[in-house]
Scaffold this motif. Structure first.
Motif, PDB file in Angstrom:
ATOM      1  N   TYR A  62       0.850  -1.182   0.000  1.00 21.28           N
ATOM      2  CA  TYR A  62       0.000   0.000   0.000  1.00 21.28           C
ATOM      3  C   TYR A  62       0.892   1.241   0.000  1.00 21.28           C
ATOM      4  CZ  TYR A  62      -4.099  -2.826   1.074  1.00 21.28           C
ATOM      5  OH  TYR A  62      -5.124  -3.740   1.036  1.00 21.28           O
ATOM      6  N   CYS A 115       1.195   5.520   0.476  1.00 19.44           N
ATOM      7  CA  CYS A 115       0.669   6.791   0.971  1.00 19.44           C
ATOM      8  C   CYS A 115       1.405   7.919   0.246  1.00 19.44           C
ATOM      9  CB  CYS A 115       0.926   6.949   2.467  1.00 19.44           C
ATOM     10  SG  CYS A 115       0.150   5.727   3.499  1.00 19.44           S
ATOM     11  N   ASN A 118       8.462  -3.350   9.234  1.00 17.97           N
ATOM     12  CA  ASN A 118       8.082  -2.287  10.168  1.00 17.97           C
ATOM     13  C   ASN A 118       8.660  -0.927   9.823  1.00 17.97           C
ATOM     14  OD1 ASN A 118       6.629  -3.845  12.387  1.00 17.97           O
ATOM     15  ND2 ASN A 118       8.524  -5.008  12.192  1.00 17.97           N
ATOM     16  N   ALA A 119       9.424  -0.860   8.773  1.00 15.40           N
ATOM     17  CA  ALA A 119      10.102   0.379   8.413  1.00 15.40           C
ATOM     18  C   ALA A 119       9.326   1.131   7.347  1.00 15.40           C
ATOM     19  CB  ALA A 119      11.504   0.076   7.913  1.00 15.40           C
ATOM     20  N   ALA A 120       9.225   2.444   7.511  1.00 17.96           N
ATOM     21  CA  ALA A 120       8.642   3.292   6.479  1.00 17.96           C
ATOM     22  C   ALA A 120       9.721   3.599   5.443  1.00 17.96           C
ATOM     23  CB  ALA A 120       8.123   4.586   7.091  1.00 17.96           C
ATOM     24  N   TRP A 169       5.582   0.486   3.154  1.00 18.35           N
ATOM     25  CA  TRP A 169       6.156  -0.203   4.303  1.00 18.35           C
ATOM     26  C   TRP A 169       7.016  -1.387   3.866  1.00 18.35           C
ATOM     27  CZ3 TRP A 169       5.786   2.403   8.628  1.00 18.35           C
ATOM     28  CH2 TRP A 169       4.724   3.308   8.773  1.00 18.35           C
ATOM     29  N   HIS A 219      -3.855   7.850   1.451  1.00 18.01           N
ATOM     30  CA  HIS A 219      -3.392   6.617   2.079  1.00 18.01           C
ATOM     31  C   HIS A 219      -4.077   5.430   1.434  1.00 18.01           C
ATOM     32  CE1 HIS A 219      -6.964   5.875   4.716  1.00 18.01           C
ATOM     33  NE2 HIS A 219      -7.077   7.184   4.640  1.00 18.01           N
ATOM     34  N   GLN A 220      -3.514   4.248   1.667  1.00 18.05           N
ATOM     35  CA  GLN A 220      -4.053   3.022   1.090  1.00 18.05           C
ATOM     36  C   GLN A 220      -4.287   3.193  -0.419  1.00 18.05           C
ATOM     37  OE1 GLN A 220      -7.135   1.371   3.603  1.00 18.05           O
ATOM     38  NE2 GLN A 220      -7.594  -0.238   2.115  1.00 18.05           N
ATOM     39  N   PHE A 270      10.470   5.916   2.102  1.00 15.22           N
ATOM     40  CA  PHE A 270       9.988   7.080   1.375  1.00 15.22           C
ATOM     41  C   PHE A 270      10.657   7.166   0.011  1.00 15.22           C
ATOM     42  CE2 PHE A 270       7.600   9.162   4.696  1.00 15.22           C
ATOM     43  CZ  PHE A 270       8.170   8.696   5.871  1.00 15.22           C
TER      44      PHE A 270
END
Lengths: 105, 119
Positions: A30, A32, A92-94, A89, A47-48, A96
């Motif tokens: 997903y 964002c 657990n890490a974002a 994602w 988002h999503q 960018f």
């Protein structure tokens, strides 16, 4: 895991701006989108993949095709001039994207 | 009004330590996972760390692993980012951000606190 955005996009007022975000296997995730104006914190605009938070104008929309996510801003206004970041994602890490500077000429 | 506020930034020498704090207004911080994201001047966003809502688990980016740690003080409704062995390339604005939803997304960001690592 990396995501690639064009460094800059230019658009005339009232026209449609499109900002892409691509990455290997991005289609499994997903996405964002965040808007960041100079000196300000990021603001969630999508988002999503395509959902718009309350308060975000309908001019902002998100879509996905294959491994590329797209942020579309219709009827672009001067106040939309900002940096835009995609985010996904990796466990657990974002992660960018590098960001796209949108200039409204 | 839902807000996050970071504090604790400043100028610090290389190799020294600094602790950042993140507090909330308008909601209970203890109910949410909290992320730290940083941004160097003129650069993009870089994820730093995350802590679960109850503090039972946390994860760090590879660039800060072994140097930074994130913790919660549930009694004070506060999240901390403990930074040690600071390097000049840690210089950045540090944001804390709230994670919500399923699938997850970050919906609220603080205004950030500036950390400058310089001799």
């Amino acid at each position: 895991f990396e995501m690639t955005q064009p460094p800059a996009v230019s658009v005339s007022p009232g026209q449609t701006a499109t900002i892409t975000c691509s990455g290997e296997k991005l289609g499994d995730k997903y996405v964002c989108w965040y808007q960041q104006k100079p000196g300000q914190s990021p603001v969630l605009v999508i988002h999503q993949d395509y959902k718009r938070p309350s308060g975000i104008p309908e001019r902002f929309s998100g879509s996905f095709s294959g491994n590329t996510a797209t942020l579309t801003i219709s009827e672009t206004q001067a106040l939309d001039e900002a940096d835009y970041y995609c985010q996904a994602w990796d466990n657990n890490a974002a992660v960018f994207g590098g960001g796209t500077k949108l200039t409204v000429l | 009004q839902v807000q996050l506020v970071e504090s604790g930034g400043g100028v610090v020498q290389p190799g020294k330590s600094l602790r950042l704090s993140c507090t909330a207004s308008g909601f209970t911080l203890n109910n949410y996972p909290i992320h730290w994201v940083r941004q160097s001047a003129g650069r993009g966003l870089e994820w730093v760390a995350v802590i679960s809502y109850d503090g039972s688990s946390d994860y760090n980016a590879g660039s800060v692993k072994g140097r930074f740690s994130v913790s919660r003080d549930t009694s004070r409704n506060t999240v901390h980012l403990q930074m040690s062995g600071l390097r000049p390339d840690d210089t950045a604005v540090y944001y804390c951000a709230r994670l919500v939803g399923t699938p997850h997304y970050i919906d609220v960001w603080g205004k950030g606190t500036t950390v400058t690592v310089s001799s």
